[in-house]
Design a protein around this motif. Sequence first.
Motif, PDB file in Angstrom:
ATOM      1  N   ARG A  32       6.991 -53.053  14.035  1.00  0.00           N
ATOM      2  CA  ARG A  32       7.615 -53.787  12.937  1.00  0.00           C
ATOM      3  C   ARG A  32       8.979 -54.266  13.406  1.00  0.00           C
ATOM      4  N   ILE A  33       9.583 -55.156  12.652  1.00  0.00           N
ATOM      5  CA  ILE A  33      10.918 -55.646  12.998  1.00  0.00           C
ATOM      6  C   ILE A  33      11.896 -54.474  12.984  1.00  0.00           C
ATOM      7  N   LYS A  34      12.753 -54.429  13.979  1.00  0.00           N
ATOM      8  CA  LYS A  34      13.677 -53.315  14.166  1.00  0.00           C
ATOM      9  C   LYS A  34      14.549 -53.094  12.926  1.00  0.00           C
ATOM     10  N   ASN A  35      14.658 -51.832  12.532  1.00  0.00           N
ATOM     11  CA  ASN A  35      15.486 -51.391  11.403  1.00  0.00           C
ATOM     12  C   ASN A  35      15.008 -51.922  10.056  1.00  0.00           C
ATOM     13  N   SER A  36      13.789 -52.442  10.007  1.00  0.00           N
ATOM     14  CA  SER A  36      13.257 -52.901   8.723  1.00  0.00           C
ATOM     15  C   SER A  36      12.611 -51.728   7.994  1.00  0.00           C
ATOM     16  N   THR A  37      12.371 -51.907   6.711  1.00  0.00           N
ATOM     17  CA  THR A  37      11.745 -50.851   5.908  1.00  0.00           C
ATOM     18  C   THR A  37      10.293 -51.175   5.586  1.00  0.00           C
ATOM     19  N   GLY A  38       9.797 -52.293   6.111  1.00  0.00           N
ATOM     20  CA  GLY A  38       8.419 -52.685   5.843  1.00  0.00           C
ATOM     21  C   GLY A  38       7.428 -51.809   6.583  1.00  0.00           C
ATOM     22  N   SER A  39       6.170 -51.958   6.246  1.00  0.00           N
ATOM     23  CA  SER A  39       5.132 -51.170   6.897  1.00  0.00           C
ATOM     24  C   SER A  39       4.900 -51.678   8.316  1.00  0.00           C
ATOM     25  N   TYR A  40       4.324 -50.818   9.138  1.00  0.00           N
ATOM     26  CA  TYR A  40       4.023 -51.186  10.513  1.00  0.00           C
ATOM     27  C   TYR A  40       2.741 -52.021  10.575  1.00  0.00           C
ATOM     28  N   ASP A  63      12.488 -62.097  17.438  1.00  0.00           N
ATOM     29  CA  ASP A  63      13.102 -60.961  16.748  1.00  0.00           C
ATOM     30  C   ASP A  63      12.997 -59.719  17.623  1.00  0.00           C
ATOM     31  N   TYR A  65      11.835 -55.808  17.862  1.00  0.00           N
ATOM     32  CA  TYR A  65      10.799 -54.988  17.252  1.00  0.00           C
ATOM     33  C   TYR A  65      10.916 -53.548  17.741  1.00  0.00           C
ATOM     34  N   GLU A  66      10.554 -52.626  16.867  1.00  0.00           N
ATOM     35  CA  GLU A  66      10.409 -51.228  17.257  1.00  0.00           C
ATOM     36  C   GLU A  66       8.927 -50.888  17.217  1.00  0.00           C
TER      37      GLU A  66
END
Length: 318
Positions: A32-40, A63, A65-66
Amino acid sequence: MAMATEKCNVSFQIRYTSSIPATGASAVLRYRIKNSTGSYAQYNITSVPNGGSIEIPNIQASDDYEYILDLTANGVTARKTDFFYVGKCIPPYCEIPDIKRVYLGEEGQIIMEYSTDEADLYAIEYQIATDDKFTKIVHVRVIMGSDYKPLEYIEMNDGTIDGETTYYIRARRHCSKSVVSAWSNIVEFRSGKKDAYIFEDAYCVSDAFKSPTDSEVMGASICWTARNPLLKTIKLSTPVPKIGSFIYLKDDVTPPKHAIPGNLMSFDEAGGPNSGFNEQGIRWIRFGSDKLGNDPSIIYNVNPKTGEIVNIYSYCAS
């Protein structure tokens, strides 16, 4: 319409060591986008060759990503977490359409059933060729995204598709004016028998006149029913006159000749209402019989260059 969103295919390698020979290694990648709170987003990798290249499709561009990678081999799972960066995709990813089948419908109509993601669809293009290498392309069409339908009724009467012939078709998606997918799977199909239906009650007026009913100028009207000099025998591409029908000559040849300028010398007579056909083509047509539900009062507009009935011009008074 929204412009296409660019997506990337990201490739990477997975290297691992094992105290015993590893067989049947698999992995699950979540990102997911780094430091986001959305689902993977999750991508399952059923086979992981040690050191081989793995490709993850459709990752949003530009962007950080983690990710979490779970690798399983010999019943043991190891986890790695890290980051990656996706810059501008070169070229941007564009989904490839899928042709499911090509078949013949009513009256031998060629129908292509295919699918593509309708979100941000700019256009679909398809080609038909006589060989599977597409060195001899006979038919090309571009369909704008707003006109896309899962069933495409392929034009058969423009002279590009012969009857009882083997063809090959492929399609590609235009995600924007500049971003185009690779070609889809190629499907082989065979066109049906190309029949033409004879009509002995066709009243025709050439494009040399301004009105099909002006008897003062022509000396006849397309609406006359008795002793009408405009009466012709022709063939149609459909068993019933309708918008989209193509007009052919009555000659017993295969494929039938289109009723277009250059082919209509037999329609012409010096002066009078039967003039201008061979030079300018058929402009209006009416069919006198009410067989098969035909309305004999309808006067159709014809495209003189192609011989196609395009719409209704008017009606004859009863």
